[in-house]
Design a protein around this motif. Sequence first.
Motif, mmCIF file in Angstrom:
data_model
loop_
_atom_site.group_PDB
_atom_site.id
_atom_site.type_symbol
_atom_site.label_atom_id
_atom_site.label_comp_id
_atom_site.label_asym_id
_atom_site.label_seq_id
_atom_site.Cartn_x
_atom_site.Cartn_y
_atom_site.Cartn_z
ATOM 1 N N PHE A 99 0.843 -1.202 0.000
ATOM 2 C CA PHE A 99 0.000 0.000 0.000
ATOM 3 C C PHE A 99 0.873 1.246 0.000
ATOM 4 O O PHE A 99 0.629 2.200 -0.737
ATOM 5 N N ASP A 149 0.748 -7.611 -0.692
ATOM 6 C CA ASP A 149 -0.466 -7.663 -1.500
ATOM 7 C C ASP A 149 -0.497 -6.471 -2.429
ATOM 8 O O ASP A 149 0.325 -5.559 -2.325
ATOM 9 N N CYS A 151 -3.068 -3.429 -3.152
ATOM 10 C CA CYS A 151 -4.314 -2.726 -2.830
ATOM 11 C C CYS A 151 -4.719 -1.974 -4.091
ATOM 12 O O CYS A 151 -4.133 -0.948 -4.420
ATOM 13 N N ILE A 190 -4.485 -11.031 3.401
ATOM 14 C CA ILE A 190 -5.269 -9.820 3.139
ATOM 15 C C ILE A 190 -6.278 -10.094 2.038
ATOM 16 O O ILE A 190 -5.909 -10.412 0.902
ATOM 17 N N GLY A 219 -8.020 -3.219 0.590
ATOM 18 C CA GLY A 219 -8.673 -2.643 -0.578
ATOM 19 C C GLY A 219 -9.839 -1.743 -0.247
ATOM 20 O O GLY A 219 -10.635 -1.376 -1.110
ATOM 21 N N LEU A 220 -9.964 -1.396 1.032
ATOM 22 C CA LEU A 220 -11.049 -0.483 1.449
ATOM 23 C C LEU A 220 -10.454 0.772 2.073
ATOM 24 O O LEU A 220 -9.245 0.843 2.283
ATOM 25 N N SER A 221 -11.333 1.758 2.340
ATOM 26 C CA SER A 221 -10.857 3.047 2.844
ATOM 27 C C SER A 221 -9.846 3.644 1.866
ATOM 28 O O SER A 221 -8.772 4.097 2.239
ATOM 29 N N MET A 249 -8.121 -2.775 7.451
ATOM 30 C CA MET A 249 -6.937 -1.913 7.312
ATOM 31 C C MET A 249 -7.320 -0.479 6.966
ATOM 32 O O MET A 249 -8.157 -0.239 6.101
ATOM 33 N N GLY A 250 -6.700 0.475 7.678
ATOM 34 C CA GLY A 250 -6.853 1.880 7.311
ATOM 35 C C GLY A 250 -8.120 2.542 7.814
ATOM 36 O O GLY A 250 -8.538 3.566 7.278
ATOM 37 N N ARG A 275 -2.883 12.220 12.648
ATOM 38 C CA ARG A 275 -2.636 13.177 11.553
ATOM 39 C C ARG A 275 -3.487 14.435 11.741
ATOM 40 O O ARG A 275 -2.974 15.542 11.634
ATOM 41 N N ILE A 276 -4.763 14.268 12.088
ATOM 42 C CA ILE A 276 -5.572 15.493 12.256
ATOM 43 C C ILE A 276 -5.131 16.251 13.509
ATOM 44 O O ILE A 276 -5.207 17.464 13.575
HETATM 45 C C1 LIG Z 1 -6.429 12.755 8.023
HETATM 46 O O1 LIG Z 1 -6.645 11.397 7.621
HETATM 47 C C2 LIG Z 1 -5.748 10.880 6.749
HETATM 48 O O2 LIG Z 1 -4.777 11.487 6.372
HETATM 49 C C3 LIG Z 1 -6.022 9.529 6.253
HETATM 50 C C4 LIG Z 1 -5.150 8.947 5.329
HETATM 51 C C5 LIG Z 1 -5.441 7.674 4.824
HETATM 52 C C6 LIG Z 1 -6.591 7.015 5.270
HETATM 53 C C7 LIG Z 1 -7.004 5.716 4.705
HETATM 54 C C8 LIG Z 1 -5.998 4.652 4.821
HETATM 55 N N1 LIG Z 1 -6.640 3.543 4.130
HETATM 56 C C9 LIG Z 1 -6.026 2.391 3.954
HETATM 57 N N2 LIG Z 1 -4.831 2.058 4.486
HETATM 58 C C10 LIG Z 1 -4.577 0.813 3.978
HETATM 59 C C11 LIG Z 1 -3.469 -0.021 4.123
HETATM 60 C C12 LIG Z 1 -3.432 -1.236 3.412
HETATM 61 N N3 LIG Z 1 -2.336 -2.043 3.508
HETATM 62 C C13 LIG Z 1 -2.258 -3.169 2.756
HETATM 63 N N4 LIG Z 1 -1.158 -3.958 2.834
HETATM 64 N N5 LIG Z 1 -3.276 -3.557 1.925
HETATM 65 C C14 LIG Z 1 -4.415 -2.827 1.810
HETATM 66 O O3 LIG Z 1 -5.332 -3.208 1.044
HETATM 67 C C15 LIG Z 1 -4.520 -1.602 2.572
HETATM 68 C C16 LIG Z 1 -5.647 -0.780 2.459
HETATM 69 C C17 LIG Z 1 -5.663 0.427 3.159
HETATM 70 N N6 LIG Z 1 -6.555 1.416 3.173
HETATM 71 C C18 LIG Z 1 -7.447 7.583 6.186
HETATM 72 C C19 LIG Z 1 -7.169 8.848 6.693
#
Ligand SMILES: COC(=O)c1ccc(CCNc2nc3cc4nc(N)[nH]c(=O)c4cc3[nH]2)cc1
Length: 375
Positions: A99, A149, A151, A190, A219-221, A249-250, A275-276
Motif C-alpha cells: 500500500f 499484496d 491494494c 489480506i 482494498g477499502l478506505s 486496514m486503514g 494526523r488530524i
Molecule cells: C487525516 O486522515 C488521513 O490522512 C487519512 C489517510 C489515509 C486514510 C485511509 C488509509 N486507508 C487504507 N490504508 C490501507 C493499508 C493497506 N495495507 C495493505 N497492505 N493492503 C491494503 O489493502 C490496505 C488498504 C488500506 N486502506 C485515512 C485517513
Amino acid sequence: MTVPVRYELLHRCKDTAARRGRVHTPHGVIETPVFMPVGTQATVKTMAPWELSELGAKIILSNTYHLHLRPGEDIVKRGGGLHGFMNWSGAVLTDSGGFQVFSLSELRKITDEGVAFRSHIDGSPRFFSPESVMGIENALGADIIMQLDECPPYPASREYLRTSLDRTLAWAKRCKQAHARPDEQALFGIVQGGEHLDLRREAAEALVDLDLPGYAIGGLSVGEPKPLMYEVLAYTTPFLPADKPRYLMGVGSPDDLFEGVERGVDMFDCVLPTRIARNGTIFTSKGKLVLKNARYREDFSPIDEDCDCRVCKTFTRAYIRHLLKAEEVLGIRLTSYHNIHFLLDLMEKMRKSIEENRFLAFKREFYNSYGYTGQ
Ligand SMILES: COC(=O)c1ccc(CCNc2nc3cc4nc(N)[nH]c(=O)c4cc3[nH]2)cc1
Ligand SMILES: [Zn+2]
C-alpha cells in the motif's frame, strides 16, 4: 506447530455481528475490538512509549516500506527488533509495504514477481517480492506481519481486480512459504477483490484454505463511498473463520469504527487521529473541533469537557490553541495524546457495550452526541 497469535471469542452481540474477544500475542493480550495507533517509522508521532502505555495502548503499527528504506531492517534487527529498538513492551503489527509503495513512491511497476519502485527518500531503485518482504518483516520482528499484496486503486475495472486478486493470492502462498519464523510472528492474509462480492468470497475462501493465524480485509478506505465499504464488509466477514482475528486496514473515524465492529471486525488502524491532531483538529464527544479557530482564543474550558484524559484535566482550549498558533511542539503532542485517548476510550466503551448487549444503544447514543446523522 505453536501459533504465536490466538483469538479467544468472549461474547457475541445478540443483535449484530459485533463480537468481544481477545488476541493473545507474544507481547501481551489485546482486548478486542481494538484500535491500533499507527507508528509508521517506529514511533507513534510525538508520543513516547511510556505515554502510549499510560493511554492503555496494547498494540501499535509500523511500516515495512518506511523502515526498509530508513534506517533499514538490519539496524532495527541489531537494535533488538522493533520492540527493542523503540523500547515498546506491547505488541507490534507491520504492514507489508504494498500500500505504501503505491501511495508514496514513484515509477512503480507491478508484475507477478513483485513490485519495482523508487525510494521516495533518495530515488534509489528498489524491489519488493513476497520473499524479500517476509525477510524484512522477519528482521523487524513484529508479532503480526502482513502479506505482500496489491491494494487496487478505487475505482478499478473488474478485469484489473481479477488479475490483481490472482497476484495477491499467489503472493499469500509465497509469503507463507518464505516466512522464516511462523512460531513467533503471525502472518495475516489480506482479502482483496474490490467492490465485487464474488471476488471477495473467492479471496476469503482461498486465504482460509492457507489456514493462516489471522485475516485482514484490504482494498477499502481508499476513497470508495462509505455505504460500499460497509456492504463489502458485511458480505466478507462471515467467510472468515470465527476463531481467528479479523482486521480492517486503514479505518478509521468514529463512525467507521462502529460500522466495522457491527459487521464483525476485531482490529482497526488509521493515521487519522494522529494526523488530524497535528493540524490542531481534535475529537470530542460532541464532534470534531478545530482548535486553531479564533473562537477558542479566550476559551478556558478543557478541550473536551466529557474527557478524563490527562490533557483535558490539565490544560485549556485557549492554552493549547496558543501552543498550536505559536507552533510550539507541545501543542501537537497534547492534541495527539487526547485523540489517541479518545479512540482507545471509545473502543473500551464499545467492548463494554457488547458485553452488556447494548452495542446498538451505545452506537445511537454516540451518534446523537457526536452529531452523526447516519443510520
Ligand atoms: C487525516 O486522515 C488521513 O490522512 C487519512 C489517510 C489515509 C486514510 C485511509 C488509509 N486507508 C487504507 N490504508 C490501507 C493499508 C493497506 N495495507 C495493505 N497492505 N493492503 C491494503 O489493502 C490496505 C488498504 C488500506 N486502506 C485515512 C485517513
Ligand atoms: Zn482528553
